[in-house]
Design a protein around this motif. Structure first.
Motif, PDB file in Angstrom:
ATOM      1  N   TYR A 130      -3.921 -11.594  -7.213  1.00 26.52           N
ATOM      2  CA  TYR A 130      -4.699 -11.856  -8.277  1.00 26.52           C
ATOM      3  C   TYR A 130      -5.579 -10.693  -8.467  1.00 26.52           C
ATOM      4  O   TYR A 130      -5.977  -9.769  -7.614  1.00 26.52           O
ATOM      5  CB  TYR A 130      -5.820 -12.982  -7.786  1.00 26.52           C
ATOM      6  CG  TYR A 130      -4.932 -14.282  -7.590  1.00 26.52           C
ATOM      7  CD1 TYR A 130      -5.046 -15.355  -8.794  1.00 26.52           C
ATOM      8  CD2 TYR A 130      -4.313 -14.820  -6.353  1.00 26.52           C
ATOM      9  CE1 TYR A 130      -4.290 -16.434  -8.541  1.00 26.52           C
ATOM     10  CE2 TYR A 130      -3.638 -15.856  -6.213  1.00 26.52           C
ATOM     11  CZ  TYR A 130      -3.788 -16.680  -7.393  1.00 26.52           C
ATOM     12  OH  TYR A 130      -2.896 -18.178  -6.974  1.00 26.52           O
ATOM     13  N   ASP A 131      -6.042 -10.545  -9.882  1.00 25.13           N
ATOM     14  CA  ASP A 131      -6.934  -9.454 -10.261  1.00 25.13           C
ATOM     15  C   ASP A 131      -8.507  -9.643  -9.867  1.00 25.13           C
ATOM     16  O   ASP A 131      -8.840 -10.716 -10.561  1.00 25.13           O
ATOM     17  CB  ASP A 131      -6.795  -9.098 -11.674  1.00 25.13           C
ATOM     18  CG  ASP A 131      -7.456  -7.800 -12.104  1.00 25.13           C
ATOM     19  OD1 ASP A 131      -8.070  -7.151 -11.269  1.00 25.13           O
ATOM     20  OD2 ASP A 131      -7.719  -7.624 -13.452  1.00 25.13           O
ATOM     21  N   GLY A 132      -8.978  -9.431  -8.967  1.00 21.73           N
ATOM     22  CA  GLY A 132     -10.274  -9.607  -8.311  1.00 21.73           C
ATOM     23  C   GLY A 132     -10.178 -10.325  -7.129  1.00 21.73           C
ATOM     24  O   GLY A 132      -9.207 -10.016  -6.351  1.00 21.73           O
ATOM     25  N   VAL A 133     -11.020 -11.117  -6.855  1.00 25.71           N
ATOM     26  CA  VAL A 133     -11.294 -11.585  -5.578  1.00 25.71           C
ATOM     27  C   VAL A 133     -11.128 -13.090  -5.515  1.00 25.71           C
ATOM     28  O   VAL A 133     -11.461 -13.992  -4.555  1.00 25.71           O
ATOM     29  CB  VAL A 133     -12.489 -11.523  -4.683  1.00 25.71           C
ATOM     30  CG1 VAL A 133     -12.430  -9.809  -4.714  1.00 25.71           C
ATOM     31  CG2 VAL A 133     -13.934 -11.729  -5.617  1.00 25.71           C
TER      32      VAL A 133
ATOM     33  N   ILE B  32       1.118  -1.222  -0.027  1.00 21.05           N
ATOM     34  CA  ILE B  32       0.072   0.128  -0.179  1.00 21.05           C
ATOM     35  C   ILE B  32       0.926   1.350   0.124  1.00 21.05           C
ATOM     36  O   ILE B  32       0.491   2.224  -0.721  1.00 21.05           O
ATOM     37  CB  ILE B  32      -0.908   0.088   1.071  1.00 21.05           C
ATOM     38  CG1 ILE B  32      -1.940  -1.115   0.938  1.00 21.05           C
ATOM     39  CG2 ILE B  32      -1.589   1.293   1.398  1.00 21.05           C
ATOM     40  CD1 ILE B  32      -2.969  -1.194   2.238  1.00 21.05           C
ATOM     41  N   HIS B  33       2.098   1.216   0.807  1.00 20.11           N
ATOM     42  CA  HIS B  33       3.096   2.246   0.804  1.00 20.11           C
ATOM     43  C   HIS B  33       3.383   2.661  -0.470  1.00 20.11           C
ATOM     44  O   HIS B  33       3.686   3.659  -0.929  1.00 20.11           O
ATOM     45  CB  HIS B  33       3.982   2.031   1.928  1.00 20.11           C
ATOM     46  CG  HIS B  33       4.980   3.207   1.796  1.00 20.11           C
ATOM     47  ND1 HIS B  33       4.838   4.609   2.422  1.00 20.11           N
ATOM     48  CD2 HIS B  33       6.406   3.436   1.285  1.00 20.11           C
ATOM     49  CE1 HIS B  33       5.855   5.242   2.423  1.00 20.11           C
ATOM     50  NE2 HIS B  33       6.715   4.534   1.829  1.00 20.11           N
ATOM     51  N   LYS B  34       3.742   1.436  -1.171  1.00 20.89           N
ATOM     52  CA  LYS B  34       4.177   1.710  -2.698  1.00 20.89           C
ATOM     53  C   LYS B  34       3.591   2.218  -3.470  1.00 20.89           C
ATOM     54  O   LYS B  34       3.812   3.295  -4.252  1.00 20.89           O
ATOM     55  CB  LYS B  34       5.030   0.376  -2.942  1.00 20.89           C
ATOM     56  CG  LYS B  34       6.144   0.342  -4.166  1.00 20.89           C
ATOM     57  CD  LYS B  34       6.643  -1.022  -4.474  1.00 20.89           C
ATOM     58  CE  LYS B  34       7.658  -0.703  -5.558  1.00 20.89           C
ATOM     59  NZ  LYS B  34       8.494  -2.268  -5.683  1.00 20.89           N
ATOM     60  N   MET B  35       2.403   1.792  -3.562  1.00 17.36           N
ATOM     61  CA  MET B  35       1.341   2.399  -4.417  1.00 17.36           C
ATOM     62  C   MET B  35       0.983   3.979  -4.118  1.00 17.36           C
ATOM     63  O   MET B  35       0.603   4.734  -4.981  1.00 17.36           O
ATOM     64  CB  MET B  35       0.106   1.351  -4.364  1.00 17.36           C
ATOM     65  CG  MET B  35      -0.908   1.908  -5.437  1.00 17.36           C
ATOM     66  SD  MET B  35      -0.413   1.127  -7.208  1.00 17.36           S
ATOM     67  CE  MET B  35      -0.631  -0.462  -7.125  1.00 17.36           C
TER      68      MET B  35
ATOM     69  N   LYS C  46      -6.231 -12.114   1.664  1.00 12.36           N
ATOM     70  CA  LYS C  46      -6.954 -10.759   1.982  1.00 12.36           C
ATOM     71  C   LYS C  46      -7.590 -10.173   0.663  1.00 12.36           C
ATOM     72  O   LYS C  46      -6.501 -10.019  -0.071  1.00 12.36           O
ATOM     73  CB  LYS C  46      -5.941  -9.749   2.904  1.00 12.36           C
ATOM     74  CG  LYS C  46      -6.869  -8.579   3.508  1.00 12.36           C
ATOM     75  CD  LYS C  46      -5.759  -8.108   4.506  1.00 12.36           C
ATOM     76  CE  LYS C  46      -6.700  -6.831   5.307  1.00 12.36           C
ATOM     77  NZ  LYS C  46      -5.963  -6.222   6.177  1.00 12.36           N
ATOM     78  N   GLU C  47      -8.460  -9.713   0.822  1.00 13.32           N
ATOM     79  CA  GLU C  47      -9.095  -8.636  -0.371  1.00 13.32           C
ATOM     80  C   GLU C  47      -8.632  -7.339  -0.134  1.00 13.32           C
ATOM     81  O   GLU C  47      -8.866  -6.568   0.992  1.00 13.32           O
ATOM     82  CB  GLU C  47     -10.518  -8.861  -0.504  1.00 13.32           C
ATOM     83  CG  GLU C  47     -11.021  -9.960  -0.786  1.00 13.32           C
ATOM     84  CD  GLU C  47     -12.545 -10.290  -0.959  1.00 13.32           C
ATOM     85  OE1 GLU C  47     -13.007  -9.400  -1.166  1.00 13.32           O
ATOM     86  OE2 GLU C  47     -13.109 -11.327  -0.873  1.00 13.32           O
ATOM     87  N   LEU C  48      -7.793  -6.756  -1.130  1.00 11.86           N
ATOM     88  CA  LEU C  48      -7.558  -5.182  -0.927  1.00 11.86           C
ATOM     89  C   LEU C  48      -8.025  -4.433  -1.922  1.00 11.86           C
ATOM     90  O   LEU C  48      -8.207  -4.736  -3.132  1.00 11.86           O
ATOM     91  CB  LEU C  48      -5.926  -5.005  -0.920  1.00 11.86           C
ATOM     92  CG  LEU C  48      -5.172  -5.916   0.147  1.00 11.86           C
ATOM     93  CD1 LEU C  48      -3.559  -5.712  -0.188  1.00 11.86           C
ATOM     94  CD2 LEU C  48      -5.545  -5.531   1.512  1.00 11.86           C
ATOM     95  N   ASN C  49      -8.451  -3.101  -1.548  1.00  8.45           N
ATOM     96  CA  ASN C  49      -8.812  -1.989  -2.551  1.00  8.45           C
ATOM     97  C   ASN C  49      -7.548  -1.347  -2.749  1.00  8.45           C
ATOM     98  O   ASN C  49      -7.216  -0.729  -1.921  1.00  8.45           O
ATOM     99  CB  ASN C  49     -10.058  -1.238  -1.806  1.00  8.45           C
ATOM    100  CG  ASN C  49     -11.150  -2.127  -1.523  1.00  8.45           C
ATOM    101  OD1 ASN C  49     -11.711  -2.707  -2.597  1.00  8.45           O
ATOM    102  ND2 ASN C  49     -11.837  -1.883  -0.345  1.00  8.45           N
ATOM    103  N   ILE C  50      -7.083  -1.358  -4.008  1.00  8.17           N
ATOM    104  CA  ILE C  50      -6.130  -0.723  -4.476  1.00  8.17           C
ATOM    105  C   ILE C  50      -6.388   0.168  -5.765  1.00  8.17           C
ATOM    106  O   ILE C  50      -6.821  -0.426  -6.730  1.00  8.17           O
ATOM    107  CB  ILE C  50      -4.908  -1.922  -4.919  1.00  8.17           C
ATOM    108  CG1 ILE C  50      -4.581  -2.835  -3.878  1.00  8.17           C
ATOM    109  CG2 ILE C  50      -3.608  -1.143  -5.531  1.00  8.17           C
ATOM    110  CD1 ILE C  50      -3.924  -2.358  -2.774  1.00  8.17           C
ATOM    111  N   MET C  51      -6.499   1.114  -5.528  1.00 11.17           N
ATOM    112  CA  MET C  51      -6.795   2.416  -6.373  1.00 11.17           C
ATOM    113  C   MET C  51      -7.983   1.932  -7.222  1.00 11.17           C
ATOM    114  O   MET C  51      -7.910   2.051  -8.270  1.00 11.17           O
ATOM    115  CB  MET C  51      -5.378   2.415  -7.250  1.00 11.17           C
ATOM    116  CG  MET C  51      -4.151   3.116  -6.509  1.00 11.17           C
ATOM    117  SD  MET C  51      -4.592   4.744  -5.894  1.00 11.17           S
ATOM    118  CE  MET C  51      -3.050   4.656  -5.073  1.00 11.17           C
TER     119      MET C  51
END
Length: 291
Positions: free
Chosen positions: A241-244, A48-51, A270-275
């Motif tokens: 993975y792209d998606g869940v 998350i920090h890198k993004m 874990k599912e992450l919300n990335i941008m």
């Protein structure tokens, strides 16, 4: 009766020993699980920090554009050279500008591109689809194939551009293959909207009417997600993975290139919300961690 009592007297220490062993084993497992979960959490924070840091670079690029009525390729090159993306932002292929061009202005835009670069072609040319054209990209020497690309031709790119435009926030594409990646591995674009007005329009309609283009960064997943923390590939293996869903066709990145035959004792999903996109991130313990 005495025989029965003897069996009981012998069994009680055995049962107590087994219970103690079971308790100690469970405590050790719980301690190791907690430690593994902390490694996964550290990896998540690093991602998350890198993004976020790359998003900050896009915001800086947008600010640079807002400071000029018209930006030229040499000015953009000077700006990006000062940023030094290869050193400051490992994994990013560069930073560029995608121009929102109306279909009736395509011929004029082509000539402007030739005036700037000498050779400039728009590919592919589309009908009934918007023209979102990569106009600047630096460093140019490793991204030359992307110059003039109309990202409006493809759903994932086009949808991310529209999402960014309508929300006013940076958006990530779904899994794509970058035209400049000779190895044709999974990648994605990070896009931040740039409007004709100094301030972001207050309504979605206003944003759609005033979109100038996008500051963007192309990223190759295996470069971007490599070595988020020093434990990656050592204590755990990372899959994204792209998606869940853990769908092989949606795989963005896998830290172990060889077939993974070890059955991990510890797994964190874990599912992450990335941008504005959803990623499923999976951490699996390595044999060295378990030993």
């Amino acid at each position: 009766m005495r025989y029965f009592i003897s069996i009981i007297l012998v069994s009680i220490p055995l049962l107590l020993t087994f219970y103690a062993w079971k308790t100690v084993s469970q405590n050790i497992y719980n301690e190791n699980l907690t430690h593994f979960q902390s490694l996964a959490h550290e990896s998540e924070k690093a991602l998350i920090h890198k993004m976020d840091s790359y998003n900050s670079a896009l915001l800086g690029g947008a600010g640079f554009f807002k400071g000029f009525d018209d930006v030229t390729p040499p000015e953009w090159k000077t700006y990006i050279t000062a940023i030094n993306p290869q050193k400051s932002f490992p994994g990013v292929n560069g930073f560029g500008f995608i121009n929102n061009v109306k279909p009736e202005n395509i011929d004029v835009f082509k000539q402007q591109g030739r005036n700037m670069y000498g050779e400039f072609e728009i590919t592919p040319e589309t009908q009934d689809l918007p023209y979102y054209i990569i106009t600047f990209i630096e460093p140019l020497n490793i991204n030359e194939k992307a110059l003039g690309l109309n990202i409006g031709f493809e759903n994932n790119r086009r949808e991310a551009a529209a999402l960014s435009r309508d929300t006013g926030e940076t958006a990530l594409t779904k899994r794509i293959i970058l035209v400049q990646d000779s190895e044709q591995t999974p990648g994605f674009l990070l896009l931040h909207p740039l409007y004709k007005t100094q301030q972001m329009p207050a309504t979605v309609q206003g944003r759609q009417d005033n979109i100038r283009g996008w500051i963007y960064a192309p990223l190759i997943a295996k470069n971007f997600l490599h070595d988020l923390t020093r434990m990656q590939g050592n204590s755990f293996h990372l899959s994204v993975y792209d998606g869940v869903e853990e769908d092989p066709d949606a795989l963005i990145y896998k830290s172990n290139d060889l077939e993974y035959t070890h059955e991990p004792k510890f797994i964190v999903r874990k599912e992450l919300n990335i941008m504005q996109q959803k990623w499923l991130v999976v951490w699996k313990s390595s044999l060295s961690f378990e030993q």
